[in-house]
Design an enzyme around this catalytic site. Structure first.
Site, PDB file in Angstrom:
ATOM      1  N   ILE A  76       0.838  -1.193   0.000  1.00 10.56           N
ATOM      2  CA  ILE A  76       0.000   0.000   0.000  1.00 10.56           C
ATOM      3  C   ILE A  76       0.874   1.245   0.000  1.00 10.56           C
ATOM      4  CG2 ILE A  76      -0.222   0.130   2.534  1.00 10.56           C
ATOM      5  CD1 ILE A  76      -3.253   0.824   1.986  1.00 10.56           C
ATOM      6  N   CYS A  77       0.360   2.307  -0.624  1.00 10.09           N
ATOM      7  CA  CYS A  77       0.993   3.626  -0.578  1.00 10.09           C
ATOM      8  C   CYS A  77      -0.128   4.639  -0.390  1.00 10.09           C
ATOM      9  CB  CYS A  77       1.824   3.896  -1.840  1.00 10.09           C
ATOM     10  SG  CYS A  77       0.852   4.029  -3.361  1.00 10.09           S
ATOM     11  N   ALA A  78       0.022   5.851  -0.870  1.00  9.71           N
ATOM     12  CA  ALA A  78      -1.025   6.857  -0.680  1.00  9.71           C
ATOM     13  C   ALA A  78      -2.212   6.626  -1.619  1.00  9.71           C
ATOM     14  CB  ALA A  78      -0.474   8.262  -0.875  1.00  9.71           C
ATOM     15  N   MET A 104      -3.835   4.324   0.805  1.00  4.53           N
ATOM     16  CA  MET A 104      -4.322   4.756   2.120  1.00  4.53           C
ATOM     17  C   MET A 104      -5.523   5.672   1.996  1.00  4.53           C
ATOM     18  SD  MET A 104      -2.911   3.412   4.770  1.00  4.53           S
ATOM     19  CE  MET A 104      -3.618   4.528   5.968  1.00  4.53           C
TER      20      MET A 104
END
Length: 124
Positions: A76-78, A104
């Site tokens: 996961i990232c932004a 996120m």
């Protein structure tokens, strides 16, 4: 769980799950790994419970920190772009990486749980 596979370009596939599917994995299958590839300040601001923090720029050199359970590694990232790059790097090393679509921001928009502020357990 259904994993969506979409074409991202010539001979490149993207593997992704929705935030809701990712929540099911983190709740129901402890052997699965969850890796957050955002920058330090982003991780400190908000992250997922039990996520391991390995910034995208360190994915290759910290490959040995990926749990070797033989299960899927959810990344996961932004928003999903950096995690998609990390998934490609993991898959190139034979690791079953899957991108959490929407990152996120999608996770938070879906009302899914995050770790309490100040919880740095996932940091290395």
């Amino acid at each position: 769980m259904r994993v969506t596979v979409t074409e991202a370009g010539p001979r490149v596939l993207r593997f992704r799950v929705s935030p809701q599917q990712g929540e099911l994995v983190t709740e129901n299958n402890a052997r699965e790994a969850l890796i957050d590839v955002r920058e330090d300040w982003e991780f400190a601001e908000v992250h997922l419970p039990d996520a391991r923090h390995i910034p995208l720029g360190e994915v290759v050199e910290r490959i040995d920190e990926v749990p070797s359970t033989g299960g899927t590694v959810y990344v996961i990232c932004a928003r999903g772009a950096r995690s998609a790059k990390a998934v490609q790097q993991y898959r190139g090393q034979g690791i079953d990486g899957v991108n959490v679509a929407g990152g996120m921001l999608g996770w938070i928009d879906a009302g899914l749980p995050t770790a309490p502020t100040g919880d740095e357990r996932g940091s290395a």
